[in-house]
Design a protein around this motif. Sequence first.
Motif, PDB file in Angstrom:
ATOM      1  N   ALA A  67       0.932  -1.324  -0.238  1.00 23.21           N
ATOM      2  CA  ALA A  67       0.219   0.048  -0.415  1.00 23.21           C
ATOM      3  C   ALA A  67       0.881   1.771   0.442  1.00 23.21           C
ATOM      4  N   GLY A  68       1.707   1.269   0.905  1.00 20.76           N
ATOM      5  CA  GLY A  68       3.256   2.311   0.840  1.00 20.76           C
ATOM      6  C   GLY A  68       3.555   2.514  -0.331  1.00 20.76           C
ATOM      7  N   LEU A  69       3.600   1.619  -1.446  1.00 19.83           N
ATOM      8  CA  LEU A  69       4.135   1.282  -2.412  1.00 19.83           C
ATOM      9  C   LEU A  69       3.672   2.019  -3.300  1.00 19.83           C
ATOM     10  N   GLU A  70       2.086   1.944  -3.434  1.00 18.18           N
ATOM     11  CA  GLU A  70       1.134   2.586  -4.276  1.00 18.18           C
ATOM     12  C   GLU A  70       1.055   3.813  -4.120  1.00 18.18           C
ATOM     13  N   ASP A  73       3.465   5.967  -4.980  1.00 16.24           N
ATOM     14  CA  ASP A  73       3.678   6.244  -6.597  1.00 16.24           C
ATOM     15  C   ASP A  73       2.872   6.790  -7.295  1.00 16.24           C
ATOM     16  N   ARG A  74       1.594   6.959  -6.817  1.00 12.71           N
ATOM     17  CA  ARG A  74       0.436   7.837  -7.044  1.00 12.71           C
ATOM     18  C   ARG A  74       0.953   9.124  -6.683  1.00 12.71           C
ATOM     19  N   GLU A  75       2.141   9.049  -5.457  1.00 11.23           N
ATOM     20  CA  GLU A  75       2.357  10.805  -5.771  1.00 11.23           C
ATOM     21  C   GLU A  75       2.914  11.298  -6.876  1.00 11.23           C
ATOM     22  N   ALA A  79      -2.701  11.550 -11.581  1.00 11.03           N
ATOM     23  CA  ALA A  79      -3.133  11.258 -12.471  1.00 11.03           C
ATOM     24  C   ALA A  79      -4.134  12.419 -12.499  1.00 11.03           C
ATOM     25  N   GLN A  80      -4.064  12.358 -14.450  1.00  8.07           N
ATOM     26  CA  GLN A  80      -4.180  13.906 -15.061  1.00  8.07           C
ATOM     27  C   GLN A  80      -5.672  13.265 -15.381  1.00  8.07           C
TER      28      GLN A  80
END
Length: 84
Positions: A67-70, A73-75, A79-80
Amino acid sequence: MNTDNTISTDSEGASLPAIVCLSELAAHLRVSIQTLYDLRSQGRGPRGFRVGRELRFRRSEVEAWLAGLEDADRERHPAQERAS
């Protein structure tokens, strides 16, 4: 009530037991054992513990690490927004 101590964690329906050894985790994540050793030595791997000579990992720790990796990655790749 689920009493087999497993949880489905991937799209192919593979299950991860409550506690796994290093080789099981590597196989589940489809990475090498060395990759997990390297990540842990860099302080970027999942928290684990030793039973004798073997590293073990709790499913809850692996899930928290993933979850931390996700989140990271999200940061890095937000999403544009689509122009309407």
